[in-house]
Design an enzyme around this catalytic site. Structure first.
Site, PDB file in Angstrom:
ATOM      1  N   VAL A 131       0.862  -1.173   0.000  1.00 44.28           N
ATOM      2  CA  VAL A 131       0.000   0.000   0.000  1.00 44.28           C
ATOM      3  C   VAL A 131       0.904   1.230   0.000  1.00 44.28           C
ATOM      4  O   VAL A 131       1.909   1.260   0.712  1.00 44.28           O
ATOM      5  CB  VAL A 131      -0.910   0.013   1.253  1.00 44.28           C
ATOM      6  CG1 VAL A 131      -1.732   1.287   1.314  1.00 44.28           C
ATOM      7  CG2 VAL A 131      -1.806  -1.220   1.283  1.00 44.28           C
ATOM      8  N   GLU A 132       0.540   2.208  -0.805  1.00 39.56           N
ATOM      9  CA  GLU A 132       1.244   3.492  -0.821  1.00 39.56           C
ATOM     10  C   GLU A 132       0.271   4.567  -0.359  1.00 39.56           C
ATOM     11  O   GLU A 132      -0.889   4.572  -0.744  1.00 39.56           O
ATOM     12  CB  GLU A 132       1.717   3.835  -2.236  1.00 39.56           C
ATOM     13  CG  GLU A 132       2.294   5.232  -2.359  1.00 39.56           C
ATOM     14  CD  GLU A 132       2.535   5.680  -3.793  1.00 39.56           C
ATOM     15  OE1 GLU A 132       2.995   6.818  -3.979  1.00 39.56           O
ATOM     16  OE2 GLU A 132       2.247   4.906  -4.737  1.00 39.56           O
ATOM     17  N   ILE A 133       0.771   5.470   0.472  1.00 37.19           N
ATOM     18  CA  ILE A 133       0.029   6.669   0.834  1.00 37.19           C
ATOM     19  C   ILE A 133       0.891   7.836   0.351  1.00 37.19           C
ATOM     20  O   ILE A 133       2.104   7.861   0.584  1.00 37.19           O
ATOM     21  CB  ILE A 133      -0.184   6.793   2.362  1.00 37.19           C
ATOM     22  CG1 ILE A 133      -0.798   5.520   2.945  1.00 37.19           C
ATOM     23  CG2 ILE A 133      -1.017   8.032   2.672  1.00 37.19           C
ATOM     24  CD1 ILE A 133      -2.219   5.243   2.554  1.00 37.19           C
TER      25      ILE A 133
END
Length: 173
Positions: A131-133
């Site tokens: 997951v990338e934020i």
């Protein structure tokens, strides 16, 4: 056949969902609910396999129970170049603070393009899916053809459209 930016040959409307195979539906549900803020939604009762559906931010996440959970690949090193899903956030500082509070391992990156900086945080879900934020809405989306500048966020897109409408047209001749 050469396609130009903005054409829609399949008449798509939006991203509907992603499906992820999980070692444990319960552990993945906990992650997507409590870390990313997705809400559980009803899935068709006719499915004859274990799974769960969640919804948030305009997309669905469909969790599918692995048929062989013990032989699923193990989490590896967090590699920003690996397959991932990316979410924009309101405050990178708040996200990083929360990840530290939850004692989650993550990798921080900074991308620069023409004086515009994008901050990124990468981490894994319980099954190793990344997951990338980010604050990616800082970076405009510019088609190769150069027809129209777009942004990752609707707010920036609306601002750009308003600015384009305010540019006076000067005619000569």
């Amino acid at each position: 056949m050469k396609e130009s930016f903005g054409e829609n040959p399949l008449h798509l409307k939006s991203l509907n969902h992603i499906s992820l195979v999980c070692k444990s539906i319960e552990e993945s549900m906990d992650f997507y609910r409590n870390v990313l803020g997705f809400a559980p939604v009803r899935r068709p009762g006719s499915f004859d396999f274990n799974g769960a559906w969640l919804f948030g931010y305009g997309i669905g996440i469909h969790l599918l129970q692995s048929e062989d959970p013990e032989n699923m690949p193990k989490k590896g090193v967090i590699n920003p170049k690996d397959n991932h899903i990316s979410f924009q956030c309101e405050s990178m500082g708040a996200v990083e603070k929360k990840l530290k509070e939850m004692e989650m391992n993550y990798v921080r990156q900074r991308v620069e393009e023409g004086g515009i900086y994008v901050e990124q945080l990468f981490f894994h879900d319980p099954d190793g899916f990344m997951v990338e934020i980010c604050n990616c809405d800082n970076l405009p989306v510019i088609p190769i053809a150069g027809e129209m500048v777009r942004s990752c966020s609707r707010v920036n897109l609306q601002q750009q459209q308003q600015q384009q409408q305010q540019i006076p047209v000067v005619r000569t001749g």
